[in-house]
Design a protein around this motif. Structure first.
Motif, PDB file in Angstrom:
ATOM      1  N   PHE A   1       0.838  -1.200   0.000  1.00 62.08           N
ATOM      2  CA  PHE A   1       0.000   0.000   0.000  1.00 62.08           C
ATOM      3  C   PHE A   1       0.875   1.254   0.000  1.00 62.08           C
ATOM      4  O   PHE A   1       0.485   2.292  -0.532  1.00 62.08           O
ATOM      5  CB  PHE A   1      -0.934  -0.005   1.213  1.00 62.08           C
ATOM      6  CG  PHE A   1      -2.125  -0.913   1.053  1.00 62.08           C
ATOM      7  CD1 PHE A   1      -3.386  -0.389   0.840  1.00 62.08           C
ATOM      8  CD2 PHE A   1      -1.984  -2.282   1.094  1.00 62.08           C
ATOM      9  CE1 PHE A   1      -4.488  -1.214   0.672  1.00 62.08           C
ATOM     10  CE2 PHE A   1      -3.068  -3.122   0.938  1.00 62.08           C
ATOM     11  CZ  PHE A   1      -4.329  -2.592   0.720  1.00 62.08           C
ATOM     12  N   ASP A   2       2.072   1.153   0.595  1.00 63.07           N
ATOM     13  CA  ASP A   2       2.979   2.297   0.587  1.00 63.07           C
ATOM     14  C   ASP A   2       3.444   2.620  -0.838  1.00 63.07           C
ATOM     15  O   ASP A   2       3.684   3.784  -1.172  1.00 63.07           O
ATOM     16  CB  ASP A   2       4.199   2.013   1.465  1.00 63.07           C
ATOM     17  CG  ASP A   2       3.839   1.924   2.940  1.00 63.07           C
ATOM     18  OD1 ASP A   2       2.839   2.561   3.341  1.00 63.07           O
ATOM     19  OD2 ASP A   2       4.542   1.214   3.683  1.00 63.07           O
TER      20      ASP A   2
ATOM     21  N   ALA B   1      -5.271   0.290  -8.067  1.00 62.09           N
ATOM     22  CA  ALA B   1      -4.739  -0.808  -7.258  1.00 62.09           C
ATOM     23  C   ALA B   1      -5.597  -2.051  -7.489  1.00 62.09           C
ATOM     24  O   ALA B   1      -6.823  -2.003  -7.395  1.00 62.09           O
ATOM     25  CB  ALA B   1      -4.739  -0.424  -5.780  1.00 62.09           C
ATOM     26  N   PHE B   2      -4.924  -3.168  -7.779  1.00 60.99           N
ATOM     27  CA  PHE B   2      -5.602  -4.450  -7.993  1.00 60.99           C
ATOM     28  C   PHE B   2      -5.348  -5.352  -6.787  1.00 60.99           C
ATOM     29  O   PHE B   2      -4.196  -5.680  -6.489  1.00 60.99           O
ATOM     30  CB  PHE B   2      -5.070  -5.126  -9.259  1.00 60.99           C
ATOM     31  CG  PHE B   2      -5.307  -4.349 -10.524  1.00 60.99           C
ATOM     32  CD1 PHE B   2      -6.444  -4.578 -11.296  1.00 60.99           C
ATOM     33  CD2 PHE B   2      -4.399  -3.387 -10.949  1.00 60.99           C
ATOM     34  CE1 PHE B   2      -6.669  -3.863 -12.462  1.00 60.99           C
ATOM     35  CE2 PHE B   2      -4.610  -2.672 -12.115  1.00 60.99           C
ATOM     36  CZ  PHE B   2      -5.748  -2.902 -12.874  1.00 60.99           C
ATOM     37  N   THR B   3      -6.411  -5.732  -6.096  1.00 59.31           N
ATOM     38  CA  THR B   3      -6.227  -6.658  -4.966  1.00 59.31           C
ATOM     39  C   THR B   3      -6.056  -8.091  -5.443  1.00 59.31           C
ATOM     40  O   THR B   3      -5.606  -8.946  -4.687  1.00 59.31           O
ATOM     41  CB  THR B   3      -7.416  -6.595  -4.000  1.00 59.31           C
ATOM     42  OG1 THR B   3      -8.592  -7.115  -4.645  1.00 59.31           O
ATOM     43  CG2 THR B   3      -7.677  -5.164  -3.527  1.00 59.31           C
ATOM     44  N   ASN B   4      -6.449  -8.357  -6.687  1.00 62.32           N
ATOM     45  CA  ASN B   4      -6.316  -9.697  -7.285  1.00 62.32           C
ATOM     46  C   ASN B   4      -7.009 -10.768  -6.452  1.00 62.32           C
ATOM     47  O   ASN B   4      -6.527 -11.895  -6.333  1.00 62.32           O
ATOM     48  CB  ASN B   4      -4.837 -10.042  -7.481  1.00 62.32           C
ATOM     49  CG  ASN B   4      -4.639 -11.197  -8.439  1.00 62.32           C
ATOM     50  OD1 ASN B   4      -5.432 -11.405  -9.358  1.00 62.32           O
ATOM     51  ND2 ASN B   4      -3.590 -11.975  -8.226  1.00 62.32           N
ATOM     52  N   GLY B   5      -8.126 -10.391  -5.848  1.00 64.61           N
ATOM     53  CA  GLY B   5      -8.917 -11.343  -5.066  1.00 64.61           C
ATOM     54  C   GLY B   5      -8.481 -11.490  -3.625  1.00 64.61           C
ATOM     55  O   GLY B   5      -9.156 -12.156  -2.838  1.00 64.61           O
TER      56      GLY B   5
ATOM     57  N   PHE C   1      -8.072  -7.470   2.225  1.00 60.51           N
ATOM     58  CA  PHE C   1      -7.352  -6.504   3.037  1.00 60.51           C
ATOM     59  C   PHE C   1      -8.339  -5.806   3.952  1.00 60.51           C
ATOM     60  O   PHE C   1      -9.554  -5.827   3.725  1.00 60.51           O
ATOM     61  CB  PHE C   1      -6.624  -5.488   2.143  1.00 60.51           C
ATOM     62  CG  PHE C   1      -5.572  -6.093   1.267  1.00 60.51           C
ATOM     63  CD1 PHE C   1      -4.314  -6.383   1.762  1.00 60.51           C
ATOM     64  CD2 PHE C   1      -5.850  -6.393  -0.071  1.00 60.51           C
ATOM     65  CE1 PHE C   1      -3.334  -6.950   0.948  1.00 60.51           C
ATOM     66  CE2 PHE C   1      -4.876  -6.962  -0.887  1.00 60.51           C
ATOM     67  CZ  PHE C   1      -3.624  -7.239  -0.378  1.00 60.51           C
ATOM     68  N   THR C   2      -7.822  -5.147   4.972  1.00 63.39           N
ATOM     69  CA  THR C   2      -8.702  -4.482   5.923  1.00 63.39           C
ATOM     70  C   THR C   2      -9.336  -3.243   5.310  1.00 63.39           C
ATOM     71  O   THR C   2      -8.785  -2.647   4.372  1.00 63.39           O
ATOM     72  CB  THR C   2      -7.928  -4.076   7.191  1.00 63.39           C
ATOM     73  OG1 THR C   2      -6.978  -3.061   6.846  1.00 63.39           O
ATOM     74  CG2 THR C   2      -7.190  -5.277   7.797  1.00 63.39           C
ATOM     75  N   GLU C   3     -10.479  -2.870   5.838  1.00 57.76           N
ATOM     76  CA  GLU C   3     -11.151  -1.652   5.372  1.00 57.76           C
ATOM     77  C   GLU C   3     -10.286  -0.424   5.623  1.00 57.76           C
ATOM     78  O   GLU C   3     -10.310   0.534   4.859  1.00 57.76           O
ATOM     79  CB  GLU C   3     -12.502  -1.507   6.083  1.00 57.76           C
ATOM     80  CG  GLU C   3     -13.535  -2.539   5.667  1.00 57.76           C
ATOM     81  CD  GLU C   3     -13.878  -2.417   4.189  1.00 57.76           C
ATOM     82  OE1 GLU C   3     -13.881  -1.265   3.665  1.00 57.76           O
ATOM     83  OE2 GLU C   3     -14.120  -3.448   3.545  1.00 57.76           O
ATOM     84  N   THR C   4      -9.495  -0.474   6.688  1.00 59.61           N
ATOM     85  CA  THR C   4      -8.608   0.652   6.992  1.00 59.61           C
ATOM     86  C   THR C   4      -7.571   0.838   5.895  1.00 59.61           C
ATOM     87  O   THR C   4      -7.308   1.963   5.448  1.00 59.61           O
ATOM     88  CB  THR C   4      -7.899   0.421   8.341  1.00 59.61           C
ATOM     89  OG1 THR C   4      -8.872   0.278   9.372  1.00 59.61           O
ATOM     90  CG2 THR C   4      -6.973   1.580   8.668  1.00 59.61           C
TER      91      THR C   4
ATOM     92  N   ALA D   1      -9.328   2.073   2.746  1.00 54.85           N
ATOM     93  CA  ALA D   1      -9.774   3.461   2.897  1.00 54.85           C
ATOM     94  C   ALA D   1      -8.624   4.437   2.686  1.00 54.85           C
ATOM     95  O   ALA D   1      -8.817   5.548   2.177  1.00 54.85           O
ATOM     96  CB  ALA D   1     -10.381   3.663   4.281  1.00 54.85           C
ATOM     97  N   ARG D   2      -7.430   4.014   3.046  1.00 54.11           N
ATOM     98  CA  ARG D   2      -6.258   4.861   2.823  1.00 54.11           C
ATOM     99  C   ARG D   2      -6.081   5.143   1.337  1.00 54.11           C
ATOM    100  O   ARG D   2      -5.721   6.252   0.941  1.00 54.11           O
ATOM    101  CB  ARG D   2      -5.014   4.173   3.389  1.00 54.11           C
ATOM    102  CG  ARG D   2      -3.733   4.963   3.216  1.00 54.11           C
ATOM    103  CD  ARG D   2      -2.555   4.139   3.663  1.00 54.11           C
ATOM    104  NE  ARG D   2      -1.298   4.831   3.435  1.00 54.11           N
ATOM    105  CZ  ARG D   2      -0.095   4.237   3.484  1.00 54.11           C
ATOM    106  NH1 ARG D   2      -0.025   2.959   3.752  1.00 54.11           N
ATOM    107  NH2 ARG D   2       1.000   4.933   3.253  1.00 54.11           N
ATOM    108  N   LEU D   3      -6.360   4.146   0.505  1.00 55.12           N
ATOM    109  CA  LEU D   3      -6.236   4.334  -0.936  1.00 55.12           C
ATOM    110  C   LEU D   3      -7.332   5.248  -1.474  1.00 55.12           C
ATOM    111  O   LEU D   3      -7.068   6.151  -2.267  1.00 55.12           O
ATOM    112  CB  LEU D   3      -6.276   2.980  -1.648  1.00 55.12           C
ATOM    113  CG  LEU D   3      -5.161   1.985  -1.302  1.00 55.12           C
ATOM    114  CD1 LEU D   3      -5.321   0.725  -2.127  1.00 55.12           C
ATOM    115  CD2 LEU D   3      -3.788   2.607  -1.525  1.00 55.12           C
ATOM    116  N   THR D   4      -8.551   4.997  -1.054  1.00 54.73           N
ATOM    117  CA  THR D   4      -9.667   5.795  -1.578  1.00 54.73           C
ATOM    118  C   THR D   4      -9.538   7.257  -1.160  1.00 54.73           C
ATOM    119  O   THR D   4      -9.914   8.160  -1.920  1.00 54.73           O
ATOM    120  CB  THR D   4     -11.005   5.215  -1.109  1.00 54.73           C
ATOM    121  OG1 THR D   4     -11.029   5.124   0.322  1.00 54.73           O
ATOM    122  CG2 THR D   4     -11.217   3.818  -1.687  1.00 54.73           C
TER     123      THR D   4
END
Length: 225
Positions: free
Chosen positions: A172-173, A187-191, A194-197, A200-203
């Motif tokens: 995420f950094d 950002a692709f989580t690819n399934g 991850f935590t909502e926290t 949320a940092r990305l959004t």
């Protein structure tokens, strides 16, 4: 006891021992050649063993390396090797190490060729291996349109749409780093979960998020379409 500079070892040779040196360096790219050069300048006998598989092999250019920014990594290695071999106590072997036995002052390094090197010290400069996600097309694009480091290749892609495959919370950094190079980052989580926290940092920073698994990377001869 301290090493006696400028002298090869005087081990009692066994039948399998073919070479001797103060130091064997395993890996002959940036780190290994730097270590080897300093040691031969200190009048040590040094043998570098290199398997010819550097981490940056897929890359056409290397960046952020003092005085060599933008140059081909193979050419940089070739020049560094030539400088190393100017010294009479230097030796460079193209090959693979398959085993190391012994202890301080008495190491035995076995090569895939069947040869053995007796050495008082061994330096591991073999680097790391990038383990890629099991995604069709990823390997073919590695080093062409898919990269590991935004500092090594991000500048050439600045102001373009950029994507980041999230593998661990630490990645995420990297998204924050990419925002310095482009305001269009996905950002692709690819399934992966991850935590909502973390998400949320990305959004908050206007990073687009796609959570569905990546089916494949579409490309033409390694160039992403």
């Amino acid at each position: 006891r301290p090493l006696r500079p400028g002298r090869f070892l005087s081990f009692r040779p066994r039948k399998s021992v073919r070479m001797q040196a103060d130091v064997v360096v395993i890996g002959g790219s940036c780190a290994g050649l730097t270590a080897g050069l300093q040691l031969v300048r200190g009048c040590r006998s040094v043998i570098i063993v290199d398997a010819g598989e550097p981490r940056n092999a897929p890359a056409h250019e290397m960046h952020g390396f003092y005085s060599r920014d933008g140059e081909n990594p193979r050419e940089v290695q070739k020049a560094a090797c030539a400088q190393f071999l100017k010294y009479p106590t230097a030796k460079f072997i193209e090959g693979s190490v398959v085993g190391i036995l012994g202890t301080k002052d008495s190491f035995s390094v076995s090569l895939q060729s069947g040869e053995t090197i007796a050495a008082r010290r061994v330096i591991l400069a073999c680097g790391v291996i990038d383990v890629l996600p099991d995604i069709p097309g990823m390997k073919e694009c590695w080093g062409h349109g898919i990269y590991i480091c935004p500092y090594c290749h991000g500048y050439e892609l600045k102001d373009q749409p950029l994507g980041l495959v999230l593998s661990t919370p630490m990645t995420f950094d990297l998204a924050m780093v990419l925002l310095d190079q482009s305001r269009n980052v996905t950002a692709f989580t690819n399934g992966a979960e991850f935590t909502e926290t973390d998400l949320a940092r990305l959004t908050r920073n206007n990073v687009n998020i796609i959570t569905t698994p990546i089916a494949s990377v579409e490309h033409t001869d390694g160039d992403i379409r």
